[in-house]
Design a protein around this motif. Structure first.
Motif, mmCIF file in Angstrom:
data_model
loop_
_atom_site.group_PDB
_atom_site.id
_atom_site.type_symbol
_atom_site.label_atom_id
_atom_site.label_comp_id
_atom_site.label_asym_id
_atom_site.label_seq_id
_atom_site.Cartn_x
_atom_site.Cartn_y
_atom_site.Cartn_z
ATOM 1 N N THR A 77 0.847 -1.187 0.000
ATOM 2 C CA THR A 77 0.000 0.000 0.000
ATOM 3 C C THR A 77 0.880 1.233 0.000
ATOM 4 O O THR A 77 1.821 1.337 0.798
ATOM 5 N N ILE A 78 0.564 2.143 -0.884
ATOM 6 C CA ILE A 78 1.261 3.431 -0.978
ATOM 7 C C ILE A 78 0.269 4.501 -0.564
ATOM 8 O O ILE A 78 -0.839 4.578 -1.116
ATOM 9 N N ARG A 79 0.663 5.311 0.419
ATOM 10 C CA ARG A 79 -0.216 6.383 0.885
ATOM 11 C C ARG A 79 0.382 7.717 0.477
ATOM 12 O O ARG A 79 1.551 7.993 0.745
ATOM 13 N N ASN A 80 -0.426 8.529 -0.157
ATOM 14 C CA ASN A 80 -0.033 9.878 -0.557
ATOM 15 C C ASN A 80 -0.966 10.877 0.121
ATOM 16 O O ASN A 80 -1.957 10.482 0.737
ATOM 17 N N GLY A 83 -4.524 10.305 -1.217
ATOM 18 C CA GLY A 83 -5.148 8.992 -1.318
ATOM 19 C C GLY A 83 -4.167 7.839 -1.277
ATOM 20 O O GLY A 83 -3.019 7.981 -0.849
ATOM 21 N N TYR A 84 -4.637 6.695 -1.754
ATOM 22 C CA TYR A 84 -3.913 5.433 -1.636
ATOM 23 C C TYR A 84 -3.867 4.685 -2.966
ATOM 24 O O TYR A 84 -4.769 4.824 -3.795
ATOM 25 N N SER A 86 -3.288 0.573 -3.397
ATOM 26 C CA SER A 86 -2.978 -0.730 -2.816
ATOM 27 C C SER A 86 -2.926 -1.749 -3.942
ATOM 28 O O SER A 86 -3.792 -1.763 -4.821
ATOM 29 N N SER A 102 -8.490 10.046 -0.017
ATOM 30 C CA SER A 102 -7.894 10.258 1.305
ATOM 31 C C SER A 102 -8.806 9.816 2.441
ATOM 32 O O SER A 102 -8.338 9.611 3.559
ATOM 33 N N ILE A 106 -8.288 2.141 5.161
ATOM 34 C CA ILE A 106 -7.384 1.149 4.588
ATOM 35 C C ILE A 106 -7.530 -0.213 5.257
ATOM 36 O O ILE A 106 -7.423 -1.248 4.596
#
Length: 136
Positions: A77-80, A83-84, A86, A102, A106
């Motif tokens: 999972t990449i969170r920015n 938002g995300y 996965s 956002s 998750i």
């Protein structure tokens, strides 16, 4: 009798995931090579780009797993800020990429997506593989 859309059950699984988890903006199924298999996305990033990003995340994660002797890739999972992304393994040859805003919960996504990947793996295994290596 063959259904008119051989991916109908696959499409239903990813559409259900998008509707069950608040904040999911779209789902993409891609090959580990980054080629798009199918998608259920609303307006937003190009599905082909998401497929390529999923393959990149898979490659880095797979390398980390090997270097750390932690086994095969399962998910990342990449969170920015906004938002995300996965990415989940679907068998050995496919990936499920989920884009979330956002407000995505998750933990709920992981709870819902993990059994979906198992079902997707079974559904995609029954599809034939063409000599070129792509699912038909």
């Amino acid at each position: 009798m063959q259904p008119s859309d051989p991916f109908q059950a696959v499409r239903a699984e990813i559409a259900a995931l998008r509707h069950q988890v608040t904040g999911v903006r779209g789902c993409v199924i891609a090959g580990v090579d980054g080629l798009l298999i199918l998608h259920d996305t609303v307006a937003g990033p190009e599905p082909h780009d998401i497929a390529a990003l999923a393959a990149g995340a898979h490659g880095i994660s797979r390398t980390c797993g090997a270097a750390l002797n932690q086994g095969t890739f399962q998910e990342v999972t990449i969170r920015n800020q906004g938002g995300y992304l996965s990415v989940y393994a679907v068998g050995d040859l496919a990936l499920l990429a989920v884009i979330g805003d956002s407000g995505l919960n998750i933990a709920r996504l992981h709870l819902e997506a993990r059994p979906v990947t198992t079902r997707l793996g079974s559904l995609l295994r029954i599809q034939t593989v063409e000599p070129s290596g792509y699912f038909s």
